[in-house]
Motif scaffolding. Sequence first.
Motif, PDB file in Angstrom:
ATOM      1  N   ARG A   1      -4.098  -6.625  -3.467  1.00 41.04           N
ATOM      2  CA  ARG A   1      -4.538  -5.254  -3.237  1.00 41.04           C
ATOM      3  C   ARG A   1      -5.333  -4.788  -4.449  1.00 41.04           C
TER       4      ARG A   1
ATOM      5  N   ASP B   1       0.839  -1.211   0.000  1.00 34.35           N
ATOM      6  CA  ASP B   1       0.000   0.000   0.000  1.00 34.35           C
ATOM      7  C   ASP B   1       0.871   1.257   0.000  1.00 34.35           C
TER       8      ASP B   1
ATOM      9  N   LEU C   1      -6.694  -1.664  -6.631  1.00 41.63           N
ATOM     10  CA  LEU C   1      -6.401  -0.266  -6.951  1.00 41.63           C
ATOM     11  C   LEU C   1      -7.479   0.283  -7.881  1.00 41.63           C
TER      12      LEU C   1
ATOM     13  N   THR D   1      -3.199   4.937  -5.147  1.00 41.38           N
ATOM     14  CA  THR D   1      -3.725   4.614  -3.823  1.00 41.38           C
ATOM     15  C   THR D   1      -4.513   3.310  -3.850  1.00 41.38           C
ATOM     16  N   VAL D   2      -4.263   2.467  -2.893  1.00 38.42           N
ATOM     17  CA  VAL D   2      -4.969   1.200  -2.769  1.00 38.42           C
ATOM     18  C   VAL D   2      -6.359   1.466  -2.199  1.00 38.42           C
TER      19      VAL D   2
END
Length: 178
Positions: free
Chosen positions: A113, A95, A115, A104-105
């Motif tokens: 993750r 992150d 995005l 930004t995640v």
Amino acid sequence: DEAFMDVGPGAESLAGNVGQGGIVVLRSFGKFFGLAGIRLGFALADTLTVERLETQLGPWAVAGPALEYGIRALGDLDWQAAMRGRLAQDAARLDKLFARFGATVAGGTTLFRYLRLPEAAGLFSALGERGILLRHFAQRPQVLRAGLPGDEAEWQRLEAALADWASLREDRTKETNA
């Protein structure tokens, strides 16, 4: 489908509710345990539902070695706790790395993750050209999913690729504003 529940919020699992009937919870060894190649999983359900499934599906053959891997994986609670801690640290590191380069995640699990950014297609292409594969969703063009790097060399390679992408993006912005 609780394939990701080993790293998900336990309170959201339906596993404890299967005795009420009408609920079948599916779990997998491929995600958290990293055993995708053995194609092993299991279902949790009440007795009546299990009997119905057995009648409809018949016996389901599973190789002995796969069963042994599964039994050992489920029984190794120390490994599971250590892995959950490591995954949480790596997800936080990822992150921060993405954020440093303006990506930004927006969520995900500690295994991957999620995005959301306008330049998703560009980031997907830039990293792909460097042999770093993300998942890009055709139906959601501003979304990417990134797995965790496996070792320090992969972390460094990702960082360098993100730096190059950010630099190119900055150059394009300067050209557009000139």
